[in-house]
Design an enzyme around this catalytic site. Structure first.
Site, PDB file in Angstrom:
ATOM      1  N   TYR A   1     -25.731-103.595   0.208  1.00 30.57           N
ATOM      2  CA  TYR A   1     -25.206-104.559  -0.763  1.00 30.57           C
ATOM      3  C   TYR A   1     -24.188-103.883  -1.676  1.00 30.57           C
ATOM      4  CZ  TYR A   1     -25.138-107.324  -5.100  1.00 30.57           C
ATOM      5  OH  TYR A   1     -24.740-108.021  -6.220  1.00 30.57           O
TER       6      TYR A   1
ATOM      7  N   SER B   1     -20.759-105.521  -9.418  1.00 27.31           N
ATOM      8  CA  SER B   1     -22.148-105.281  -9.821  1.00 27.31           C
ATOM      9  C   SER B   1     -22.390-103.837 -10.254  1.00 27.31           C
ATOM     10  CB  SER B   1     -23.060-105.601  -8.626  1.00 27.31           C
ATOM     11  OG  SER B   1     -24.343-105.086  -8.838  1.00 27.31           O
TER      12      SER B   1
ATOM     13  N   GLU C   1     -24.817-102.279  -9.430  1.00 24.44           N
ATOM     14  CA  GLU C   1     -25.383-101.586  -8.260  1.00 24.44           C
ATOM     15  C   GLU C   1     -24.365-100.623  -7.658  1.00 24.44           C
ATOM     16  OE1 GLU C   1     -28.545-101.675  -6.340  1.00 24.44           O
ATOM     17  OE2 GLU C   1     -28.990-102.124  -8.421  1.00 24.44           O
TER      18      GLU C   1
HETATM   19  P1  NAP Z   1     -27.743-115.894  -6.512  1.00 24.04           P
HETATM   20  O1  NAP Z   1     -28.604-116.670  -7.442  1.00 24.04           O
HETATM   21  O2  NAP Z   1     -28.344-115.198  -5.344  1.00 24.04           O
HETATM   22  O3  NAP Z   1     -26.597-116.876  -6.004  1.00 24.04           O
HETATM   23  C1  NAP Z   1     -25.757-116.552  -4.941  1.00 24.04           C
HETATM   24  C2  NAP Z   1     -25.033-117.797  -4.487  1.00 24.04           C
HETATM   25  O4  NAP Z   1     -24.206-117.441  -3.363  1.00 24.04           O
HETATM   26  C3  NAP Z   1     -25.953-118.918  -3.995  1.00 24.04           C
HETATM   27  O5  NAP Z   1     -25.457-120.150  -4.447  1.00 24.04           O
HETATM   28  C4  NAP Z   1     -25.816-118.817  -2.479  1.00 24.04           C
HETATM   29  O6  NAP Z   1     -26.021-120.057  -1.809  1.00 24.04           O
HETATM   30  C5  NAP Z   1     -24.369-118.409  -2.349  1.00 24.04           C
HETATM   31  N1  NAP Z   1     -24.074-117.837  -1.046  1.00 24.04           N
HETATM   32  C6  NAP Z   1     -24.826-117.005  -0.298  1.00 24.04           C
HETATM   33  N2  NAP Z   1     -24.225-116.734   0.862  1.00 24.04           N
HETATM   34  C7  NAP Z   1     -23.066-117.419   0.860  1.00 24.04           C
HETATM   35  C8  NAP Z   1     -22.029-117.586   1.809  1.00 24.04           C
HETATM   36  N3  NAP Z   1     -22.078-117.005   3.000  1.00 24.04           N
HETATM   37  N4  NAP Z   1     -20.979-118.393   1.491  1.00 24.04           N
HETATM   38  C9  NAP Z   1     -20.931-119.026   0.288  1.00 24.04           C
HETATM   39  N5  NAP Z   1     -21.906-118.912  -0.641  1.00 24.04           N
HETATM   40  C10 NAP Z   1     -22.960-118.127  -0.353  1.00 24.04           C
HETATM   41  O7  NAP Z   1     -26.922-114.778  -7.312  1.00 24.04           O
HETATM   42  P2  NAP Z   1     -26.579-114.694  -8.880  1.00 24.04           P
HETATM   43  O8  NAP Z   1     -27.646-113.908  -9.547  1.00 24.04           O
HETATM   44  O9  NAP Z   1     -26.205-116.021  -9.382  1.00 24.04           O
HETATM   45  O10 NAP Z   1     -25.302-113.749  -8.839  1.00 24.04           O
HETATM   46  C11 NAP Z   1     -23.996-114.282  -8.720  1.00 24.04           C
HETATM   47  C12 NAP Z   1     -23.059-113.212  -8.193  1.00 24.04           C
HETATM   48  O11 NAP Z   1     -23.054-112.095  -9.072  1.00 24.04           O
HETATM   49  C13 NAP Z   1     -23.428-112.646  -6.830  1.00 24.04           C
HETATM   50  O12 NAP Z   1     -22.236-112.321  -6.161  1.00 24.04           O
HETATM   51  C14 NAP Z   1     -24.197-111.381  -7.158  1.00 24.04           C
HETATM   52  O13 NAP Z   1     -24.114-110.479  -6.087  1.00 24.04           O
HETATM   53  C15 NAP Z   1     -23.440-110.911  -8.383  1.00 24.04           C
HETATM   54  N6  NAP Z   1     -24.195-110.147  -9.372  1.00 24.04           N
HETATM   55  C16 NAP Z   1     -25.381-110.603  -9.853  1.00 24.04           C
HETATM   56  C17 NAP Z   1     -26.032-109.887 -10.851  1.00 24.04           C
HETATM   57  C18 NAP Z   1     -27.335-110.371 -11.451  1.00 24.04           C
HETATM   58  O14 NAP Z   1     -28.010-109.579 -12.107  1.00 24.04           O
HETATM   59  N7  NAP Z   1     -27.694-111.647 -11.271  1.00 24.04           N
HETATM   60  C19 NAP Z   1     -25.444-108.723 -11.357  1.00 24.04           C
HETATM   61  C20 NAP Z   1     -24.213-108.305 -10.858  1.00 24.04           C
HETATM   62  C21 NAP Z   1     -23.581-109.031  -9.876  1.00 24.04           C
HETATM   63  P3  NAP Z   1     -27.497-120.543  -1.312  1.00 24.04           P
HETATM   64  O15 NAP Z   1     -28.161-121.095  -2.545  1.00 24.04           O
HETATM   65  O16 NAP Z   1     -27.181-121.527  -0.269  1.00 24.04           O
HETATM   66  O17 NAP Z   1     -28.191-119.303  -0.819  1.00 24.04           O
HETATM   67  O1  F7E Z   2     -34.928-105.145  -8.504  1.00 23.19           O
HETATM   68  C1  F7E Z   2     -37.792-102.832  -8.381  1.00 23.19           C
HETATM   69  C2  F7E Z   2     -36.675-102.622  -7.386  1.00 23.19           C
HETATM   70  O2  F7E Z   2     -34.433-107.030  -6.969  1.00 23.19           O
HETATM   71  C3  F7E Z   2     -34.950-104.429  -9.714  1.00 23.19           C
HETATM   72  C4  F7E Z   2     -29.332-108.310  -8.045  1.00 23.19           C
HETATM   73  O3  F7E Z   2     -29.031-109.427  -8.849  1.00 23.19           O
HETATM   74  O4  F7E Z   2     -29.169-106.834  -9.916  1.00 23.19           O
HETATM   75  C5  F7E Z   2     -30.036-107.261  -8.891  1.00 23.19           C
HETATM   76  O5  F7E Z   2     -30.408-106.186  -8.061  1.00 23.19           O
HETATM   77  C6  F7E Z   2     -35.811-103.199  -9.563  1.00 23.19           C
HETATM   78  C7  F7E Z   2     -35.500-102.360  -8.321  1.00 23.19           C
HETATM   79  O6  F7E Z   2     -32.774-106.387  -8.775  1.00 23.19           O
HETATM   80  C8  F7E Z   2     -40.194-105.055  -6.825  1.00 23.19           C
HETATM   81  O7  F7E Z   2     -36.978-101.542  -6.509  1.00 23.19           O
HETATM   82  C9  F7E Z   2     -40.235-103.170  -7.882  1.00 23.19           C
HETATM   83  O8  F7E Z   2     -35.457-100.996  -8.676  1.00 23.19           O
HETATM   84  O9  F7E Z   2     -34.836-107.501  -9.433  1.00 23.19           O
HETATM   85  P1  F7E Z   2     -34.291-106.618  -8.393  1.00 23.19           P
HETATM   86  P2  F7E Z   2     -31.706-105.287  -8.341  1.00 23.19           P
HETATM   87  O10 F7E Z   2     -32.051-104.615  -7.080  1.00 23.19           O
HETATM   88  O11 F7E Z   2     -31.453-104.418  -9.532  1.00 23.19           O
HETATM   89  C10 F7E Z   2     -27.941-106.258  -9.469  1.00 23.19           C
HETATM   90  C11 F7E Z   2     -27.122-105.872 -10.675  1.00 23.19           C
HETATM   91  C12 F7E Z   2     -27.216-107.089  -8.484  1.00 23.19           C
HETATM   92  O12 F7E Z   2     -26.001-107.059  -8.398  1.00 23.19           O
HETATM   93  C13 F7E Z   2     -28.051-107.767  -7.451  1.00 23.19           C
HETATM   94  O13 F7E Z   2     -27.342-108.861  -6.880  1.00 23.19           O
HETATM   95  O14 F7E Z   2     -37.178-103.613  -9.409  1.00 23.19           O
HETATM   96  N1  F7E Z   2     -38.938-103.570  -7.848  1.00 23.19           N
HETATM   97  N2  F7E Z   2     -41.022-104.047  -7.265  1.00 23.19           N
HETATM   98  C14 F7E Z   2     -38.890-104.741  -7.190  1.00 23.19           C
HETATM   99  N3  F7E Z   2     -37.838-105.547  -6.918  1.00 23.19           N
HETATM  100  C15 F7E Z   2     -38.112-106.705  -6.254  1.00 23.19           C
HETATM  101  N4  F7E Z   2     -37.097-107.538  -5.976  1.00 23.19           N
HETATM  102  N5  F7E Z   2     -39.380-107.044  -5.843  1.00 23.19           N
HETATM  103  C16 F7E Z   2     -40.463-106.259  -6.115  1.00 23.19           C
HETATM  104  O15 F7E Z   2     -41.578-106.571  -5.751  1.00 23.19           O
END
Ligand code: NAP
Ligand code: F7E
Length: 341
Positions: A157, A133, A135
């Site tokens: 995270y 990520s 992050e």
């Molecule tokens: P998501 O919608 O939160 O999906 C995460 C999945 O992981 C869900 O199916 C969840 O199951 C499952 N999970 C949670 N805890 C688990 C465990 N203990 N064992 C097995 N499975 C588990 O996330 P996403 O946005 O699709 O992201 C996919 C991956 O990419 C994640 O690893 C995330 O950290 C990473 N990532 C995401 C982004 C982004 O912007 N979306 C960017 C960079 C990296 P439940 O439905 O049961 O909770």
């Molecule tokens: O926050 C600000 C918050 O939770 C984005 C995950 O998929 O992307 C995701 O992480 C920004 C942050 O995503 C609210 O403080 C303001 O600066 O949508 P987010 P994230 O933290 O960037 C990365 C790449 C991953 O890997 C992660 O799995 O928005 N923000 N107000 C808020 N964020 C949330 N959630 N809720 C608010 O009310």
């Protein structure tokens, strides 16, 4: 097991897992997915697969398992015999990781290690994708961030994802694994979890438009993110595992926008003034923030031939349209709210 390509996806029920499963099924793979037992349905994002007229669901196999439970991972690997494993399972919410740091580390970092070890024990050649990520770059002020940018994690995270990143590289170096880290910047869609900021905004704004909700409470509006469209990012994951050599890749649009800009775009799209509806709530602030992310995906463009096709305005359109449909259904079910053509 014949010549059919087989893939295993952890986190198949998540946003990315569901798009990746659709992509792999469309390419003819047999797709095995790990799902957690839950007291409510957690496979709704896979519904589209079951409605596919081509009946691709016949090649979809779901298994109960958990990244905290290595025996389940071993059992599933034995049943599925995948050539490709995509590790997408995670406690993926950054804010929540401050409340549950130990659990987050267990799932995200030790969970990755458990899976890598389980694969090693099979003795089979498996291509491995790790969902790393942006992050991990945390509060490193260097922009744009690429594969050589130093990690400076700003959350439990992110720290856990760094450990998983290094485990993945280590298994490549030590055991010759074909293992890739996809360093994906934020990517969104109508399937994004409702507590992530983009979806929280599109869901609330469309409900406000229909009179189903009045206010939206948010935290830091100044943070900047590089937001892309999730299905396109699933393509990049697959491409990484089709190359001759394993590598790590940044996947991003190269554009960055503040949360405030995203808000403005969404509310404007619906003919609303966000200032009348949005209020600050300190509960949504984080103990440490990532101020700005902007990715340089040159390597992915050059080696994978990958490039983003959807810009922020396009993403907003897609998400608002989908959430408007959802809000209309809610309105019809309740028989309340404003009538908007
Ligand atoms: P998501 O919608 O939160 O999906 C995460 C999945 O992981 C869900 O199916 C969840 O199951 C499952 N999970 C949670 N805890 C688990 C465990 N203990 N064992 C097995 N499975 C588990 O996330 P996403 O946005 O699709 O992201 C996919 C991956 O990419 C994640 O690893 C995330 O950290 C990473 N990532 C995401 C982004 C982004 O912007 N979306 C960017 C960079 C990296 P439940 O439905 O049961 O909770
Ligand atoms: O926050 C600000 C918050 O939770 C984005 C995950 O998929 O992307 C995701 O992480 C920004 C942050 O995503 C609210 O403080 C303001 O600066 O949508 P987010 P994230 O933290 O960037 C990365 C790449 C991953 O890997 C992660 O799995 O928005 N923000 N107000 C808020 N964020 C949330 N959630 N809720 C608010 O009310």
């Amino acid at each position: 097991m014949g010549s059919q390509r087989r893939a295993l996806i952890t986190g198949i029920g998540g946003q990315d897992g569901s798009y990746l499963a659709e992509l792999l099924l469309s390419k003819g793979y047999a797709v095995h997915g790990v799902v957690r037992r839950s007291s409510t349905f957690n496979t709704e994002r896979l519904d589209a697969i079951y409605q596919d007229p081509h009946e691709t669901h016949r090649r979809l196999f779901l298994h109960y398992g958990d990244l905290t439970d290595s025996s389940s991972l071993r059992r599933i690997l034995t049943i599925a015999e995948p050539q490709e494993v995509y590790n997408l399972g995670a406690q993926s919410h950054v804010r929540v990781s401050f409340d549950q740091p130990e659990y987050t580390a267990d799932v995200v970092s030790v969970g990755t290690l458990r899976l890598l070890e389980a694969i090693r024990d099979t003795g089979r050649q498996v291509r491995f994708y790790q969902a790393s990520s942006s992050e991990m770059f945390g509060d490193n002020p260097e922009v744009p961030q690429n594969e050589d940018t130093r990690f400076q994690p700003s959350s439990p995270y992110a720290a856990a994802k760094c450990a998983a990143f290094w485990y993945t590289q280590l298994y490549r170096k030590a055991y010759g694994f074909f293992a890739c880290n996809g360093i994906l910047f934020n990517h969104e869609s109508p399937r994004r979890g409702e507590t992530f900021v983009t979806r929280k905004i599109t869901r609330a704004a469309t409900r406000i438009k229909l009179g189903l909700q009045e206010k939206l409470y948010l935290g830091n509006l100044d943070a900047s993110r590089d937001w892309g469209y999730a299905p396109e990012y699933a393509e990049a994951m697959w491409l990484m595992l089709q190359q001759e050599k394993p590598n790590d890749y940044v996947v991003a649009t190269g554009e960055t926008h503040t949360v405030r800009e995203f808000l403005e775009l969404v509310f404007q799209h619906l003919g609303l003034d966000w200032r009348k509806h949005v209020e600050f709530d300190k509960r949504y602030l984080r103990p440490a923030e990532v101020p700005m992310l902007k990715g340089d995906a040159s390597r992915a463009r050059k080696i994978l031939g990958w490039r983003p096709r959807t810009d922020l305005a396009g993403l907003v359109r897609i998400m608002v349209q989908a959430d408007m449909e959802l809000a209309r259904k809610e309105q019809a079910a309740k028989g309340v709210g404003n009538q908007v053509p």
